[in-house]
Design a protein around this motif. Structure first.
Motif, PDB file in Angstrom:
ATOM      1  N   ALA A  69      56.656  49.817  18.207  1.00 21.87           N
ATOM      2  CA  ALA A  69      56.633  50.214  16.793  1.00 21.87           C
ATOM      3  C   ALA A  69      56.757  49.012  15.856  1.00 21.87           C
ATOM      4  O   ALA A  69      55.853  48.751  15.057  1.00 21.87           O
ATOM      5  N   PRO A  70      57.854  48.217  15.931  1.00 21.06           N
ATOM      6  CA  PRO A  70      57.968  47.110  14.983  1.00 21.06           C
ATOM      7  C   PRO A  70      57.157  45.875  15.377  1.00 21.06           C
ATOM      8  O   PRO A  70      56.601  45.194  14.515  1.00 21.06           O
ATOM      9  N   VAL A  71      57.080  45.580  16.666  1.00 21.61           N
ATOM     10  CA  VAL A  71      56.502  44.299  17.090  1.00 21.61           C
ATOM     11  C   VAL A  71      54.991  44.269  16.875  1.00 21.61           C
ATOM     12  O   VAL A  71      54.424  43.219  16.565  1.00 21.61           O
ATOM     13  N   THR A  72      54.324  45.401  17.003  1.00 24.76           N
ATOM     14  CA  THR A  72      52.884  45.438  16.725  1.00 24.76           C
ATOM     15  C   THR A  72      52.599  45.018  15.292  1.00 24.76           C
ATOM     16  O   THR A  72      51.694  44.222  15.027  1.00 24.76           O
ATOM     17  N   TRP A  73      53.396  45.521  14.340  1.00 20.58           N
ATOM     18  CA  TRP A  73      53.209  45.138  12.936  1.00 20.58           C
ATOM     19  C   TRP A  73      53.508  43.663  12.721  1.00 20.58           C
ATOM     20  O   TRP A  73      52.827  42.985  11.930  1.00 20.58           O
ATOM     21  N   VAL A  74      54.515  43.144  13.408  1.00 17.23           N
ATOM     22  CA  VAL A  74      54.835  41.713  13.313  1.00 17.23           C
ATOM     23  C   VAL A  74      53.649  40.886  13.781  1.00 17.23           C
ATOM     24  O   VAL A  74      53.210  39.952  13.099  1.00 17.23           O
ATOM     25  N   LEU A  75      53.101  41.221  14.934  1.00 14.81           N
ATOM     26  CA  LEU A  75      51.992  40.452  15.494  1.00 14.81           C
ATOM     27  C   LEU A  75      50.745  40.538  14.611  1.00 14.81           C
ATOM     28  O   LEU A  75      50.069  39.519  14.384  1.00 14.81           O
ATOM     29  N   VAL A 104      62.659  33.289  10.382  1.00 19.28           N
ATOM     30  CA  VAL A 104      63.127  34.661  10.115  1.00 19.28           C
ATOM     31  C   VAL A 104      61.979  35.621   9.835  1.00 19.28           C
ATOM     32  O   VAL A 104      62.214  36.748   9.437  1.00 19.28           O
ATOM     33  N   ARG A 105      60.746  35.171  10.068  1.00 17.87           N
ATOM     34  CA  ARG A 105      59.601  36.009   9.728  1.00 17.87           C
ATOM     35  C   ARG A 105      59.574  37.309  10.548  1.00 17.87           C
ATOM     36  O   ARG A 105      59.319  38.388  10.014  1.00 17.87           O
ATOM     37  N   GLY A 106      59.823  37.198  11.847  1.00 18.75           N
ATOM     38  CA  GLY A 106      59.811  38.396  12.684  1.00 18.75           C
ATOM     39  C   GLY A 106      60.827  39.414  12.225  1.00 18.75           C
ATOM     40  O   GLY A 106      60.542  40.609  12.105  1.00 18.75           O
ATOM     41  N   ARG A 107      62.047  38.932  11.926  1.00 19.13           N
ATOM     42  CA  ARG A 107      63.095  39.837  11.451  1.00 19.13           C
ATOM     43  C   ARG A 107      62.711  40.469  10.122  1.00 19.13           C
ATOM     44  O   ARG A 107      62.898  41.673   9.908  1.00 19.13           O
ATOM     45  N   ASN A 108      62.162  39.658   9.213  1.00 21.50           N
ATOM     46  CA  ASN A 108      61.833  40.173   7.888  1.00 21.50           C
ATOM     47  C   ASN A 108      60.694  41.184   7.916  1.00 21.50           C
ATOM     48  O   ASN A 108      60.730  42.195   7.211  1.00 21.50           O
ATOM     49  N   VAL A 109      59.661  40.915   8.731  1.00 26.27           N
ATOM     50  CA  VAL A 109      58.577  41.889   8.859  1.00 26.27           C
ATOM     51  C   VAL A 109      59.101  43.171   9.491  1.00 26.27           C
ATOM     52  O   VAL A 109      58.686  44.277   9.139  1.00 26.27           O
ATOM     53  N   ALA A 110      60.053  43.024  10.421  1.00 24.11           N
ATOM     54  CA  ALA A 110      60.656  44.198  11.047  1.00 24.11           C
ATOM     55  C   ALA A 110      61.474  45.018  10.051  1.00 24.11           C
ATOM     56  O   ALA A 110      61.744  46.195  10.296  1.00 24.11           O
ATOM     57  N   ILE A 111      61.876  44.404   8.918  1.00 23.94           N
ATOM     58  CA  ILE A 111      62.546  45.173   7.857  1.00 23.94           C
ATOM     59  C   ILE A 111      61.634  46.306   7.404  1.00 23.94           C
ATOM     60  O   ILE A 111      62.097  47.413   7.108  1.00 23.94           O
ATOM     61  N   ASN A 112      60.325  46.031   7.362  1.00 20.67           N
ATOM     62  CA  ASN A 112      59.378  47.074   6.976  1.00 20.67           C
ATOM     63  C   ASN A 112      59.450  48.252   7.936  1.00 20.67           C
ATOM     64  O   ASN A 112      59.449  49.412   7.519  1.00 20.67           O
ATOM     65  N   GLN A 113      59.533  47.951   9.239  1.00 17.17           N
ATOM     66  CA  GLN A 113      59.659  49.032  10.213  1.00 17.17           C
ATOM     67  C   GLN A 113      61.009  49.734  10.089  1.00 17.17           C
ATOM     68  O   GLN A 113      61.118  50.940  10.296  1.00 17.17           O
ATOM     69  N   LEU A 114      62.054  48.964   9.717  1.00 14.72           N
ATOM     70  CA  LEU A 114      63.373  49.573   9.499  1.00 14.72           C
ATOM     71  C   LEU A 114      63.308  50.600   8.376  1.00 14.72           C
ATOM     72  O   LEU A 114      63.849  51.711   8.500  1.00 14.72           O
ATOM     73  N   THR A 115      62.637  50.262   7.289  1.00 14.92           N
ATOM     74  CA  THR A 115      62.536  51.215   6.182  1.00 14.92           C
ATOM     75  C   THR A 115      61.647  52.406   6.554  1.00 14.92           C
ATOM     76  O   THR A 115      61.871  53.518   6.069  1.00 14.92           O
ATOM     77  N   VAL A 116      60.654  52.168   7.427  1.00 11.84           N
ATOM     78  CA  VAL A 116      59.848  53.284   7.928  1.00 11.84           C
ATOM     79  C   VAL A 116      60.743  54.289   8.651  1.00 11.84           C
ATOM     80  O   VAL A 116      60.693  55.499   8.389  1.00 11.84           O
ATOM     81  N   VAL A 117      61.594  53.795   9.547  1.00  9.57           N
ATOM     82  CA  VAL A 117      62.422  54.713  10.347  1.00  9.57           C
ATOM     83  C   VAL A 117      63.546  55.331   9.513  1.00  9.57           C
ATOM     84  O   VAL A 117      63.958  56.457   9.783  1.00  9.57           O
TER      85      VAL A 117
END
Length: 448
Positions: free
Chosen positions: A361-367, A136-149
């Motif tokens: 937007a989100p996947v760059t931060w995940v990587l 679930v790491r990808g989804r959880n890191v993408a939470i950060n991008q969710l809060t950004v948007v």
């Protein structure tokens, strides 16, 4: 599924992920507030294209300083102290900007706000990656991008409604940032320290206690062993270590992806919405309404990315986004050049936003949070994210100047070419990371 639920404490993982991701909300606030404020600031400070670009880009210069500070704090004092400092900077700078009395005071405080944004942009995804199980790491890191948007959307809505106050509306736009800043500050006090950092500094018992809150004894034992193995032999953090031959390929990929995420050009749409739609004949009310539409589309497609990043994978999403943006920019440039109606231009602006929000937007931060080895993750993340903010400064500083010389449409032809080159780089150099632990990714890097 029942077994997986017993292995991990999902409620706890999601809870601490959302709290740390509140830094992303503040990132989104500081990023978006300028778009609604610019029409007022142009009048307030009598900005020409050069000073408009510098005022907008001053945030990015602060972000670079924030990344340097965050990297040092993250590796020496831990992830949690860095998050606390970022929250305090957000709160203080929001109030300071609201009471600015001169252009230079505004720019200096915007720079200080950037320090908080830079710290949060590095520490929030890093922290989430280090406390999240691989599945679930990808989804959880993408939470950060969710809060950004979400931060971008809420800020755009507030900007739209505050615009009627009058010439001083921009002060309220910036000043209201103190509210989420204080919420973030209180929330961080509740967060545990990263177990990977605790083990790096020899606090194994504390690390085990944190891991036990995250998952079962089986999960703790396997994770504990994997972290120990990844940290053995080299515990030194230095800039020199980041560019050693064994890790250089991952660092180069991280830097290029970070730079590409900005030079792909979409952030001129976020920051200069009013400029783009003013050139299409839209009035101020329509310009600010477009920022709200952008925020809504950005949110919807970020949620889509969270759903797909651990299913479809990182690489396919990045390739689709890069190639898709290249095509959209060519059409958008043609429409702007030939003075098509604002309603048609809006369609392709929103299409570009949807592609970016579901991919780059989100996947760059995940990587960036995944591809670096444990023992250099703090410094390596700093290098990549400093590169990102340097690219952001170049992008937003140059857009008003290029638009004045070439027309608003001109820069979009350039961004289309950059996106196509980015597509080729991702296709050839980026490896899929979904479903692997951070330690498995490190072993894979060592084999290559």
């Amino acid at each position: 599924m029942a077994l997986e639920k017993n292995i991990f404490n999902h409620k706890y993982i999601i809870g601490i992920s959302f709290i740390s991701a509140l830094g992303g909300y503040l990132f989104g606030f500081d990023f978006a507030v300028i778009s609604g404020a610019l029409p007022f600031l142009r009048t307030q400070f009598m900005l020409d294209p050069w000073w408009e670009g510098f005022l907008t880009g001053s945030l990015a210069l602060g972000c670079i300083a924030g990344c340097l500070l965050a990297g040092a704090i993250a590796d020496r004092k831990g992830r949690k102290p860095g998050l606390l400092i970022a929250a305090a900077i957000f709160a203080g700078s929001s109030l300071g900007i609201a009471f600015s009395t001169s252009f230079m005071m505004f720019v200096m405080l915007r720079f200080i706000a950037g320090i908080g944004v830079g710290m949060a942009s590095m520490l929030c995804p890093m922290y989430i990656a280090e406390i999240s199980p691989a599945k679930v790491r990808g989804r959880n890191v993408a939470i950060n991008q969710l809060t950004v948007v979400i931060g971008i959307l809420v800020t755009n809505l507030l900007n739209y409604f505050l615009a009627d106050i009058g010439p001083e509306a921009w002060r309220w736009m910036f000043g209201l940032g103190v509210v989420p800043s204080l919420i973030f500050l209180i929330g961080v006090l509740w967060l545990p320290e990263s177990p990977r950092w605790l083990m790096k500094v020899g606090q194994q018992s504390k690390a085990r206690a944190v891991l036990l809150k995250i998952g079962s004894e089986t999960f703790v034992n396997s994770t504990f062993l994997a972290i120990e193995q990844s940290l053995s032999g080299n515990k030194k953090q230095s800039l020199k270590a980041v560019f050693e031959k064994s890790v250089r390929p991952a660092v180069i990929v991280g830097i290029v992806l970070a730079v590409f995420q900005q030079l792909c050009g979409i952030n001129v749409v976020f920051n200069y919405t009013s400029t783009i739609f003013e050139s299409a004949g839209a009035n101020l009310d329509r310009q600010l309404l477009e920022t709200v539409a952008i925020g809504v589309v950005n949110l919807v497609f970020t949620i889509f990315a969270m759903w797909q990043v651990d299913k479809l994978g990182r690489k396919p999403l990045m390739m689709i986004g890069a190639l898709g943006l290249s095509v959209v920019y060519l059409i958008l440039a043609f429409l702007l050049q030939n003075q098509f109606p604002a309603s048609l231009i809006s369609v392709f602006v929103l299409l570009g936003i949807s592609l970016y929000a579901s991919s780059l937007a989100p996947v760059t931060w995940v990587l960036i949070s995944e591809i670096f080895p444990n023992n250099i993750r703090g410094v390596a993340s700093s290098v990549a994210i400093i590169s990102l903010w340097a690219a952001y400064f170049i992008l937003v500083f140059t857009f008003p100047i290029l638009a004045a010389k070439l027309g608003t449409f001109g820069p979009f032809y350039l961004y289309a070419a950059i996106c196509f080159l980015g597509f080729l780089f991702i296709k050839r150099k980026v490896k899929e990371t979904k479903g692997q632990t951070l330690e498995e990714l490190e072993q894979s890097l060592a084999r290559h």
